[in-house]
Every structure is written in structure tokens, then in C-alpha cells.
Design an enzyme around this catalytic site. Sequence first.
Site, mmCIF file in Angstrom:
data_model
loop_
_atom_site.group_PDB
_atom_site.id
_atom_site.type_symbol
_atom_site.label_atom_id
_atom_site.label_comp_id
_atom_site.label_asym_id
_atom_site.label_seq_id
_atom_site.Cartn_x
_atom_site.Cartn_y
_atom_site.Cartn_z
ATOM 1 N N SER A 96 0.836 -1.215 0.000
ATOM 2 C CA SER A 96 0.000 0.000 0.000
ATOM 3 C C SER A 96 0.863 1.253 0.000
ATOM 4 O O SER A 96 1.825 1.361 0.757
ATOM 5 C CB SER A 96 -0.906 0.031 1.237
ATOM 6 N N ASN A 140 1.663 -8.864 13.057
ATOM 7 C CA ASN A 140 2.551 -7.789 12.584
ATOM 8 C C ASN A 140 1.980 -6.424 12.904
ATOM 9 O O ASN A 140 0.759 -6.234 12.955
ATOM 10 C CB ASN A 140 2.824 -7.926 11.073
ATOM 11 N N ALA A 141 2.920 -5.494 13.100
ATOM 12 C CA ALA A 141 2.540 -4.082 13.242
ATOM 13 C C ALA A 141 3.619 -3.294 12.509
ATOM 14 O O ALA A 141 4.297 -2.455 13.101
ATOM 15 C CB ALA A 141 2.455 -3.695 14.698
ATOM 16 N N GLY A 162 3.323 -1.081 10.332
ATOM 17 C CA GLY A 162 2.984 0.345 10.300
ATOM 18 C C GLY A 162 3.102 0.971 8.919
ATOM 19 O O GLY A 162 3.462 2.142 8.803
ATOM 20 N N CYS A 207 -6.287 0.861 7.147
ATOM 21 C CA CYS A 207 -5.035 1.363 7.721
ATOM 22 C C CYS A 207 -5.316 2.146 9.017
ATOM 23 O O CYS A 207 -6.435 2.574 9.252
ATOM 24 C CB CYS A 207 -4.292 2.225 6.716
ATOM 25 N N ILE A 227 -10.116 -10.242 3.768
ATOM 26 C CA ILE A 227 -10.043 -9.174 4.740
ATOM 27 C C ILE A 227 -8.603 -8.737 4.985
ATOM 28 O O ILE A 227 -7.673 -9.433 4.588
ATOM 29 C CB ILE A 227 -10.635 -9.622 6.123
ATOM 30 N N ASN A 228 -8.468 -7.613 5.677
ATOM 31 C CA ASN A 228 -7.172 -7.220 6.222
ATOM 32 C C ASN A 228 -6.989 -7.993 7.544
ATOM 33 O O ASN A 228 -7.826 -8.831 7.895
ATOM 34 C CB ASN A 228 -7.150 -5.700 6.466
ATOM 35 N N GLY A 276 -2.433 -15.260 8.662
ATOM 36 C CA GLY A 276 -2.085 -16.681 8.656
ATOM 37 C C GLY A 276 -3.264 -17.564 9.031
ATOM 38 O O GLY A 276 -4.400 -17.076 9.175
ATOM 39 N N GLY A 304 -0.959 -14.075 1.476
ATOM 40 C CA GLY A 304 0.139 -13.263 1.990
ATOM 41 C C GLY A 304 1.048 -14.091 2.871
ATOM 42 O O GLY A 304 2.112 -14.555 2.473
HETATM 43 C C1 LIG Z 1 3.761 -8.000 7.129
HETATM 44 C C2 LIG Z 1 2.414 -7.639 6.570
HETATM 45 C C3 LIG Z 1 2.249 -6.413 5.924
HETATM 46 C C4 LIG Z 1 0.997 -6.069 5.379
HETATM 47 N N1 LIG Z 1 0.858 -4.883 4.734
HETATM 48 C C5 LIG Z 1 -0.329 -4.562 4.151
HETATM 49 C C6 LIG Z 1 -0.467 -3.386 3.372
HETATM 50 O O1 LIG Z 1 0.473 -2.622 3.152
HETATM 51 N N2 LIG Z 1 -1.697 -3.119 2.846
HETATM 52 C C7 LIG Z 1 -2.785 -3.940 3.017
HETATM 53 O O2 LIG Z 1 -3.860 -3.653 2.484
HETATM 54 N N3 LIG Z 1 -2.664 -5.096 3.718
HETATM 55 C C8 LIG Z 1 -1.474 -5.419 4.291
HETATM 56 N N4 LIG Z 1 -1.346 -6.595 4.975
HETATM 57 C C9 LIG Z 1 -2.519 -7.491 5.099
HETATM 58 C C10 LIG Z 1 -2.475 -8.584 4.015
HETATM 59 O O3 LIG Z 1 -2.538 -8.038 2.720
HETATM 60 C C11 LIG Z 1 -3.636 -9.593 4.198
HETATM 61 O O4 LIG Z 1 -4.862 -8.912 4.056
HETATM 62 C C12 LIG Z 1 -3.617 -10.274 5.562
HETATM 63 O O5 LIG Z 1 -2.279 -10.567 5.954
HETATM 64 C C13 LIG Z 1 -4.427 -11.574 5.578
HETATM 65 O O6 LIG Z 1 -3.974 -12.483 4.594
HETATM 66 P P1 LIG Z 1 -2.892 -13.651 4.903
HETATM 67 O O7 LIG Z 1 -3.375 -14.405 6.111
HETATM 68 O O8 LIG Z 1 -2.870 -14.476 3.650
HETATM 69 O O9 LIG Z 1 -1.596 -12.959 5.148
HETATM 70 C C14 LIG Z 1 -0.108 -6.962 5.519
HETATM 71 C C15 LIG Z 1 0.078 -8.198 6.172
HETATM 72 C C16 LIG Z 1 1.310 -8.554 6.681
HETATM 73 C C17 LIG Z 1 1.468 -9.881 7.355
#
Ligand SMILES: Cc1cc2nc3c(=O)[nH]c(=O)nc-3n(C[C@H](O)[C@H](O)[C@H](O)COP(=O)(O)O)c2cc1C
Length: 300
Positions: free
Chosen positions: A44, A67-68, A70, A126, A187-188, A213, A261
Amino acid sequence: MLQTNLCNIRLKNPTILASGILGVTRESVERIGKNGAGAVTLKSLCHEERPGNRNPTMFGYDSVFLNAVGLPGQGIDSAMKDFGRLDNLSVPVIGSIYGYNVNQFGEVAAKMASLKPAMIEVDISCPHLDYGKPYHADPELTAKVTSIVKKNSGKIPVSIKLSPNVHDIKEIAHAAEKAGADAITAINTATGMVIDIDARRPVLANKTGGVSGPALKPIAVRCVYEIYETVKIPIIGTGGVTYGKDAIEMVMAGATGIGIGTGIFYRGIGVFKKVCDEMEQWMKKNKVKSLDEIRGCAHE
Ligand SMILES: Cc1cc2nc3c(=O)[nH]c(=O)nc-3n(C[C@H](O)[C@H](O)[C@H](O)COP(=O)(O)O)c2cc1C
């Protein structure tokens, strides 16, 4: 067998690299594409460069990843120089954007649109606030952001990325669709905390972080299921997809695209191909010829 049409974008398969994970350079985009992803979402981007949060920002154990980070990263202007354009890469690219206020969402969207991504994803989940309320939890703000991004994106389809940290995700999805969204990404991460019992402190410097995860998957499947019952636009189901069976579950809940992700953390960069192979094996075994046959079948 896995070919997917997402808002008229032709994907060789439904797997999509989720935002924030590796999609930061032209080279990394190509590498993810070569490793089997049907599309790649960029990290993003907002109007300015951001350093992100103080370390430690990430922690993973068993089926939980927290994660955080940021939203660290270059701003849109520097990304425009680095990427040049996004329609000449070998895999469709989804540009992810956000702003600190509604107008900034619009400004960053216009700049992103000039790079010609296949789709623009809007990260309203965000941590920044507008008028004292987070965008993702307020249908009115969701609609305002959706409208301005749509207005500034021309013909490029727009997906609004929702957060599970809300009382009713259906009303937020409905607001986005009504304001013109072409798709929903769900979702996020979900807000969580892990405490180190020896240090007697939260493990992350930020204290709380986003859970992703496998632990997130049942929440993501529930959100996709509820959104599918509420809107007609396609859903990019994201959250905890690690194996082919997880992706099939997402499709049965109603997803068209499948975001991955944290799956890279558990299975390496080859996770896209592995998930696709496993999906095909399941489909052959169950005599399913196309994903359209099972999309949303859990609702019947
Ligand atoms: C390290 C990390 C950084 C992420 N950064 C963003 C981001 O910049 N923008 C966003 O929309 N989602 C971000 N996400 C969320 C992921 O895109 C995703 O929605 C979320 O991790 C759930 O999917 P997953 O379980 O397959 O990782 C981030 C996730 C992780 C773990």
C-alpha cells in the site's frame, strides 16, 4: 481449469499476492508471477514516504502471525518513478493505495491510475483516522473514499479492502458497492496481541498487531460468506489461505480471487503453484470442471 475472470481481468488462476508482502519492486512482481500467482498486489502506498513502526514489528508461531509494520514504504511519487508503468509486466498488477484523509485517497488514486494497474485496491483498513473515526468502521466514510477513488481512477476497476475489526462487515461492503466499488477485498488483518510471559510484556513494540495466517482463516471465510450474501460484486477472499483446501473453502464461501500473503511465510514463494496444484487435484477428485460450479455453493 483455474482460469478466472475478475472484473474483466483475465487471471491464469485465482491466486493473488496480498498487499504488503513482497510486492515492492518490478523484479519482485515478476518473481511472484513466475512462481505462479495469477496477479500481484503492491504494498500500500500513500502520498508520502513512511518509516513504519519501531521494532520488533513481526512475530510468528504455530498458526499465528502478528505484525505491526505500520505501513512502511516509499510514497506514491517515488513508486511512480521506480515502476514507470504497471501494464507491461508479465502478470496483472493491483496497485494498493491509502490516504490520511478522503482527499488524499483521491490524489493517490489519480497518481496510481496513471501507472495503469489492472485494478486499484483501497486499503481503508489502515490505522489513520479521519474525522476521529476509522474509515473501515464507518459506512459513510467508506462510501466517501470509494466515490473519490472511483472518480479519479477512470476505467480501472476499484476494490475496497475491508477490515474484520467491525461490528457488521455487511453494512460496510454494502456502502462500498453502493458508492461504485467494482470488487471487495476481504479481509485485512484482525487486531491481536501476544504476550511474552518471560518478559511479561507484549512481544511487539506496538503492543497490538494484526493477526494473519491460518488463525485468521475462519474469520476471513465468515466475512466472505456474509459479504457474498450482501453484494453482487466479486470478492477477493484473503486471510489464512495456505493450502489448496483453504482456497476451495474461500470459493465455496463466495470468493472469486484468492489473496495469499502469510502463506509465503509457511510454504515459501512457491505457495501459489502449490495451492493451484492442490486445488486442481481436489477438483479432479470431485469431478469439478470449473470454479464457477462451486462458487458460493456453501450458501445453498
Ligand atoms: C507483514 C504484513 C504487511 C501487510 N501490509 C499490508 C499493506 O500494506 N496493505 C494492506 O492492504 N494489507 C497489508 N497486509 C494485510 C495482508 O494483505 C492480508 O490482508 C492479511 O495478511 C491476511 O492475509 P494472509 O493471512 O494471507 O496474510 C499486511 C500483512 C502482513 C502480514
